[in-house]
Each structure stands twice: as C-alpha cells, then as structure tokens.
Design a protein around this motif. Structure first.
Motif, PDB file in Angstrom:
ATOM      1  N   ASP A 157       0.833  -1.213   0.000  1.00  0.00           N
ATOM      2  CA  ASP A 157       0.000   0.000   0.000  1.00  0.00           C
ATOM      3  C   ASP A 157       0.863   1.257   0.000  1.00  0.00           C
ATOM      4  N   PHE A 158       1.956   1.227   0.794  1.00  0.00           N
ATOM      5  CA  PHE A 158       2.827   2.402   0.848  1.00  0.00           C
ATOM      6  C   PHE A 158       3.443   2.687  -0.523  1.00  0.00           C
ATOM      7  N   ILE A 159       3.984   1.634  -1.175  1.00  0.00           N
ATOM      8  CA  ILE A 159       4.611   1.827  -2.493  1.00  0.00           C
ATOM      9  C   ILE A 159       3.576   2.327  -3.501  1.00  0.00           C
ATOM     10  N   LYS A 160       2.374   1.758  -3.425  1.00  0.00           N
ATOM     11  CA  LYS A 160       1.307   2.203  -4.332  1.00  0.00           C
ATOM     12  C   LYS A 160       1.000   3.687  -4.101  1.00  0.00           C
ATOM     13  N   ASN A 161       0.937   4.104  -2.824  1.00  0.00           N
ATOM     14  CA  ASN A 161       0.676   5.514  -2.498  1.00  0.00           C
ATOM     15  C   ASN A 161       1.809   6.414  -2.977  1.00  0.00           C
ATOM     16  N   VAL A 162       3.055   5.916  -2.848  1.00  0.00           N
ATOM     17  CA  VAL A 162       4.218   6.710  -3.286  1.00  0.00           C
ATOM     18  C   VAL A 162       4.142   6.951  -4.788  1.00  0.00           C
ATOM     19  N   ILE A 163       3.829   5.892  -5.553  1.00  0.00           N
ATOM     20  CA  ILE A 163       3.757   6.033  -7.019  1.00  0.00           C
ATOM     21  C   ILE A 163       2.648   7.012  -7.404  1.00  0.00           C
ATOM     22  N   GLU A 164       1.491   6.901  -6.719  1.00  0.00           N
ATOM     23  CA  GLU A 164       0.379   7.813  -7.021  1.00  0.00           C
ATOM     24  C   GLU A 164       0.725   9.247  -6.644  1.00  0.00           C
ATOM     25  N   ALA A 165       1.327   9.411  -5.436  1.00  0.00           N
ATOM     26  CA  ALA A 165       1.647  10.755  -4.963  1.00  0.00           C
ATOM     27  C   ALA A 165       2.733  11.403  -5.797  1.00  0.00           C
ATOM     28  N   SER A 166       3.701  10.591  -6.264  1.00  0.00           N
ATOM     29  CA  SER A 166       4.811  11.161  -7.027  1.00  0.00           C
ATOM     30  C   SER A 166       4.367  11.655  -8.395  1.00  0.00           C
ATOM     31  N   GLU A 167       3.190  11.205  -8.855  1.00  0.00           N
ATOM     32  CA  GLU A 167       2.681  11.711 -10.126  1.00  0.00           C
ATOM     33  C   GLU A 167       2.443  13.213 -10.056  1.00  0.00           C
ATOM     34  N   SER A 168       1.964  13.682  -8.867  1.00  0.00           N
ATOM     35  CA  SER A 168       1.678  15.111  -8.702  1.00  0.00           C
ATOM     36  C   SER A 168       2.749  15.832  -7.905  1.00  0.00           C
ATOM     37  N   GLN A 169       3.652  15.082  -7.238  1.00  0.00           N
ATOM     38  CA  GLN A 169       4.671  15.721  -6.400  1.00  0.00           C
ATOM     39  C   GLN A 169       6.048  15.187  -6.777  1.00  0.00           C
ATOM     40  N   ALA A 170       6.394  15.232  -8.077  1.00  0.00           N
ATOM     41  CA  ALA A 170       7.690  14.708  -8.511  1.00  0.00           C
ATOM     42  C   ALA A 170       8.821  15.400  -7.768  1.00  0.00           C
ATOM     43  N   GLY A 171       9.774  14.606  -7.291  1.00  0.00           N
ATOM     44  CA  GLY A 171      10.919  15.167  -6.574  1.00  0.00           C
ATOM     45  C   GLY A 171      10.693  15.313  -5.091  1.00  0.00           C
ATOM     46  N   THR A 172       9.448  15.180  -4.647  1.00  0.00           N
ATOM     47  CA  THR A 172       9.155  15.324  -3.227  1.00  0.00           C
ATOM     48  C   THR A 172       9.462  14.028  -2.487  1.00  0.00           C
ATOM     49  N   VAL A 173      10.133  14.154  -1.339  1.00  0.00           N
ATOM     50  CA  VAL A 173      10.431  12.975  -0.528  1.00  0.00           C
ATOM     51  C   VAL A 173       9.227  12.702   0.379  1.00  0.00           C
ATOM     52  N   ILE A 174       8.731  11.480   0.318  1.00  0.00           N
ATOM     53  CA  ILE A 174       7.587  11.085   1.139  1.00  0.00           C
ATOM     54  C   ILE A 174       8.087  10.110   2.202  1.00  0.00           C
ATOM     55  N   SER A 175       7.752  10.368   3.450  1.00  0.00           N
ATOM     56  CA  SER A 175       8.232   9.523   4.549  1.00  0.00           C
ATOM     57  C   SER A 175       7.069   9.011   5.375  1.00  0.00           C
ATOM     58  N   ARG A 176       7.256   7.820   5.883  1.00  0.00           N
ATOM     59  CA  ARG A 176       6.231   7.256   6.765  1.00  0.00           C
ATOM     60  C   ARG A 176       6.854   6.151   7.622  1.00  0.00           C
ATOM     61  N   GLU A 177       6.333   6.014   8.834  1.00  0.00           N
ATOM     62  CA  GLU A 177       6.761   4.915   9.693  1.00  0.00           C
ATOM     63  C   GLU A 177       5.906   3.703   9.377  1.00  0.00           C
ATOM     64  N   ILE A 178       6.562   2.573   9.094  1.00  0.00           N
ATOM     65  CA  ILE A 178       5.819   1.353   8.746  1.00  0.00           C
ATOM     66  C   ILE A 178       6.287   0.220   9.652  1.00  0.00           C
ATOM     67  N   GLU A 179       5.335  -0.516  10.183  1.00  0.00           N
ATOM     68  CA  GLU A 179       5.679  -1.694  10.976  1.00  0.00           C
ATOM     69  C   GLU A 179       5.490  -2.924  10.106  1.00  0.00           C
ATOM     70  N   SER A 180       6.532  -3.753  10.053  1.00  0.00           N
ATOM     71  CA  SER A 180       6.466  -4.959   9.232  1.00  0.00           C
ATOM     72  C   SER A 180       7.215  -6.066   9.956  1.00  0.00           C
ATOM     73  N   ASP A 181       6.525  -7.163  10.213  1.00  0.00           N
ATOM     74  CA  ASP A 181       7.112  -8.330  10.861  1.00  0.00           C
ATOM     75  C   ASP A 181       7.849  -7.949  12.148  1.00  0.00           C
ATOM     76  N   GLU A 182       7.147  -7.280  13.054  1.00  0.00           N
ATOM     77  CA  GLU A 182       7.650  -6.885  14.379  1.00  0.00           C
ATOM     78  C   GLU A 182       8.844  -5.928  14.303  1.00  0.00           C
ATOM     79  N   LYS A 183       9.060  -5.332  13.186  1.00  0.00           N
ATOM     80  CA  LYS A 183      10.094  -4.301  13.061  1.00  0.00           C
ATOM     81  C   LYS A 183       9.449  -2.985  12.653  1.00  0.00           C
ATOM     82  N   THR A 184      10.110  -1.878  13.021  1.00  0.00           N
ATOM     83  CA  THR A 184       9.602  -0.565  12.637  1.00  0.00           C
ATOM     84  C   THR A 184      10.611   0.092  11.697  1.00  0.00           C
TER      85      THR A 184
END
Length: 453
Positions: A157-184
């Motif tokens: 979902d995050f990668i999908k959101n990044v691709i969609e967001a980068s269409e309108s915000q090229a060059g913008t760095v998008i950051s988010r905290e993601i928890e995956s398999d007991e890691k952050t």
C-alpha cells in the motif's frame, strides 16, 4: 508557371476549334499540343519523381569520393560518441549501485512501470529472512513487479501511495513509519528525473525501543520525585500559614517567613521541571491523545485567563486576533494547549512594557499545491533574544539568561516542548528577534487532507 498555364489553355482552345472547323488542322494542332505537354509537363514531373526516389535511396545519389569519406567519418564519430555515452551511463549506474550497496539501510529501486530494477543486499537480508519477500530466483528479479515479490500489504500500500503521490509531487520525498514483521521502519521514497522510484528503509526498531525505555525511566523517576516534592510544598504552605498568624507579633516568625520564601520558590521550580520533563518525554515518544477539531479561541482565552493578574501587574496590552476562515485542523488539543501555553508564558515573562500579540489565520502561501495551512503568530515587545543564541533556543535546558531564568522560574524546556509538538504535526517554526525590541514566533501547520499523507 503562370505563362505555361496560359499557353496550355490557348493550345487546348485552338486544338478543339480546329477539330470542329478543319479536322486535319485540328489533328496537326493536337500533335503539336501533345509534344508541348511532353516537354513542359511530363518530362519535368518525371525528373521530380526521380529526384524524390534518389533522396530516399542514398545508393543512387551521385556522391563523390570526398563526400563519401566525410559522411563515413561523421557516422563513425557519431557511433563513437554513442558508445562513450553508453559507457559513461553504465559506469554511473555501476557507481550508483555500489553506493546503494554500501548504505546501512535497505534500498529498493523500481522502474516507472513498477517492475524491480535494483535492491541491495540489506533489503534482501532483512525482508527475505522475515518472510516479507516471496522466495524467487534472483536472476529474474528485474522481470518482477513489486507486488509479485512482496507479501506485506502495508508495504505494498505504501509503495502504491508513493507512485500515485509522485505523479503530482515529482521530486518530493515522502516519509512514513511502517511496521512490518515486528520491526519498525522509517521509510522514505522519491521519484527520480528518470521516473524511477527510490525507496529507502531505515530500521528504527532499536531506536524506538530505547526511546520507550528512556520515556519509562524518566516517567518513573519523575513520579518518584514529584510525590515527595508535593508533600514538601504542602508542609511549606502549612508552615507559612501558621507563621503568618504570628508575623505581626513575632519578629522571629517574620524572619522564618523570609527564609521559607526561597525554599518555596525552588520547590515550585523543581515541580515545574519534573512536569516539563514528563511532557517532553511523552512528546518525544510521539504520545498523542485523541485528535479533535481544534478551537484556537477557546484554548487561547483559557490560557490568558491564567495570566490576567500578570498582564495587569505589568500593565501589558494583549491583542488577540483569530480568523473566522480557518480550515478545519484536527490535533490533540492538550498538546496544542501546551505549545501555546509555553509561547504565551515566555512572551509575558520576558516583556516588561508594551504588550503581546497573538494571531491565528489561514496561511495562503503554503508550497504544496492544493493544500491549506494555518499560521500562528505570538509576538511580544520584550527583551528579545541575542542573535547568537537563536539557533540553540530549542535545545533542552538551554537558557539565554540564567540569572533571569532562575528569577522567573524558567526550566529551559518550554521551547523544546514547543518544537517537538510542532514537528509532531509536520509543522514549521520560525523565530525573529531583536534585543530590546521583542520576539516573534511564527508556526505553520499544514492541514491534513483526506486520503493523503
């Protein structure tokens, strides 16, 4: 061309006329007319046709040897330049891959169509062992789409959101905290000029655990100190009340009251430091309560009620302006109150004449297209901050004037709390100050949009 056209029509009319009047003269005229057409029209058209054919067929061009050599050298030079560019491009790509391999963080690079272009060993080590990646033959990784190798839906979902967001915000760095398999992970992503998506995964699991341990330690120590200090303060106030009953008759009682005053003042200061430490540890750990629509007028008026006596004693003016056109801003109202409390407390504490101004209004020049923001300004006519101290005023326990801070009960934690709360809501804070003229704090809060991050 015009003359040829006129002659054509004259010949045509003459031939037709003679055919009608004198058939043998008409036949003779037709023969002459045909020869003329052959010379003026058919032969030139044939030459044009040949030239066009030769243009598209270089072998038929009458190229001399010198021209042929020049053409050959030009083609060789062009091929060499292409080969040099290709080598440089390949070398740059190899250097980039070496650099990405050397990073301590996991890196995934996607092609514009979502297929995998590159990932470093760190990415493979972290996610293949944890089961986030589907097992596949690495030789064919560049033929796989990202959703074919990743099984974690948060990550997809995050990668999908990044691709969609980068269409309108090229060059913008998008950051988010993601928890995956007991890691952050602190995941940052951006789109390159070649439309490739770079995703960097910083493992912050250990840092988060340390921050939580630190928060619990500060919380436990603070509670252990706060309870006895509150008891001491209670006993001091009781003794103070008892002594005040004898103060008019007993000189000794008046002397003890004088001795008690610094004890009481320092006890209050210690309690404030402990309270600020508790707040700061919670804010640093990102502890939030339930978010709600913020009513800035209600919060600011509530704070100013606590300072009515201070404003009156110092004869300070207080100008409050809150716009009716504010966009809806959802946040933890307790945190926003703490932020405004510290700013207003400082403004009143360090202003001896003049007054303070508080303004909350929409911010129309926010750089993100289509986004709205709120600007909060707290300005005073106080003593100001020397220029060399401004870069450090948001550090914990940093005090510009220690003697004045002890006198006013400052803890050196207020502005650090303000900064962390501003960052908690992706805001920015700016300070302008002149010694003897006053200080202005300006905070910009972006307003969260539905479906965006």
């Amino acid at each position: 061309m015009e003359k040829t056209r006129i002659k054509f029509f004259i010949f045509l009319i003459l031939t037709v006329s003679l055919l009608l009047l004198k058939p043998w003269l008409g036949i003779l005229s037709a023969i002459v007319f045909g020869l003329w057409c052959l010379k003026k029209i058919i032969i030139p058209l044939s030459e044009i046709e040949n030239k066009i054919r030769n243009f598209f067929d270089l072998k038929k061009l009458p190229v001399d040897e010198i021209t042929s050599q020049k053409l050959e050298r030009g083609i060789d030079k062009l091929i060499n330049e292409c080969e040099k560019s290709q080598r440089k491009l390949s070398e740059s790509e190899r250097n980039l891959n070496v650099f990405l391999e050397s990073l301590p963080d996991a890196v995934l690079v996607l092609k514009p169509n979502g297929k995998v272009k590159f990932y470093n060993h760190k990415f493979w080590d972290i996610f293949s062992k944890s089961g986030v990646l589907i097992q596949f033959d690495e030789r064919y990784k560049t033929e796989k789409f990202y959703w074919e190798i990743i099984r974690d839906f948060n990550l997809i979902d995050f990668i999908k959101n990044v691709i969609e967001a980068s269409e309108s915000q090229a060059g913008t760095v998008i950051s988010r905290e993601i928890e995956s398999d007991e890691k952050t992970f602190n995941v940052s992503a951006f789109k390159s000029e070649a439309n490739e998506i770079f995703i960097i995964f910083e493992d912050i699991t250990f840092a988060k655990e340390l921050a939580e341990i630190k928060r619990e330690l500060i919380e436990n120590i603070s509670h252990e100190l706060k309870t006895p200090l509150s008891n001491i303060k209670g006993y001091i106030e009781t003794i103070e009340e008892e002594l005040e009953n004898f103060a008019k008759k007993s000189k000794r009682a008046r002397e003890i009251l004088i001795y008690l005053e610094p004890v009481k003042r320092n006890t209050d200061r210690l309690i404030r430091i402990i309270n600020d430490l508790l707040i700061l540890s919670e804010v640093e750990a990102g502890v939030k309560f339930e978010e709600e629509n913020i009513n800035f007028g209600k919060i600011i008026n509530g704070i100013l009620k606590m300072y009515e006596k201070n404003l009156k004693d110092k004869k300070l003016s207080c100008d409050v302006k809150i716009s009716n056109e504010l966009p809806e801003f959802r946040a933890d109202s307790y945190r926003i109150e703490q932020m405004l409390f510290n700013l207003i407390d400082n403004a009143i504490k360090y202003t001896d004449s003049g007054g303070i101004k508080i303004c909350v209004e929409p911010f129309k020049n926010y750089p993100e297209k289509g986004a709205s923001a709120i600007k909060i300004t707290v300005e005073d006519t106080g003593i100001g901050i020397p220029k060399e101290h401004i870069p450090r005023i948001f550090e914990r326990f940093y005090v510009v004037d220690k003697s004045r801070s002890r006198q006013t009960g400052g803890t050196g934690l207020g502005l650090s709390i303000v900064k962390h709360i501003v960052l908690m809501y992706n805001g920015t804070i700016n300070v302008e100050s002149k010694v003897g003229m006053g200080t202005k704090f300006e905070i910009i809060f972006p307003v969260k949009r539905q479906g965006k991050f």
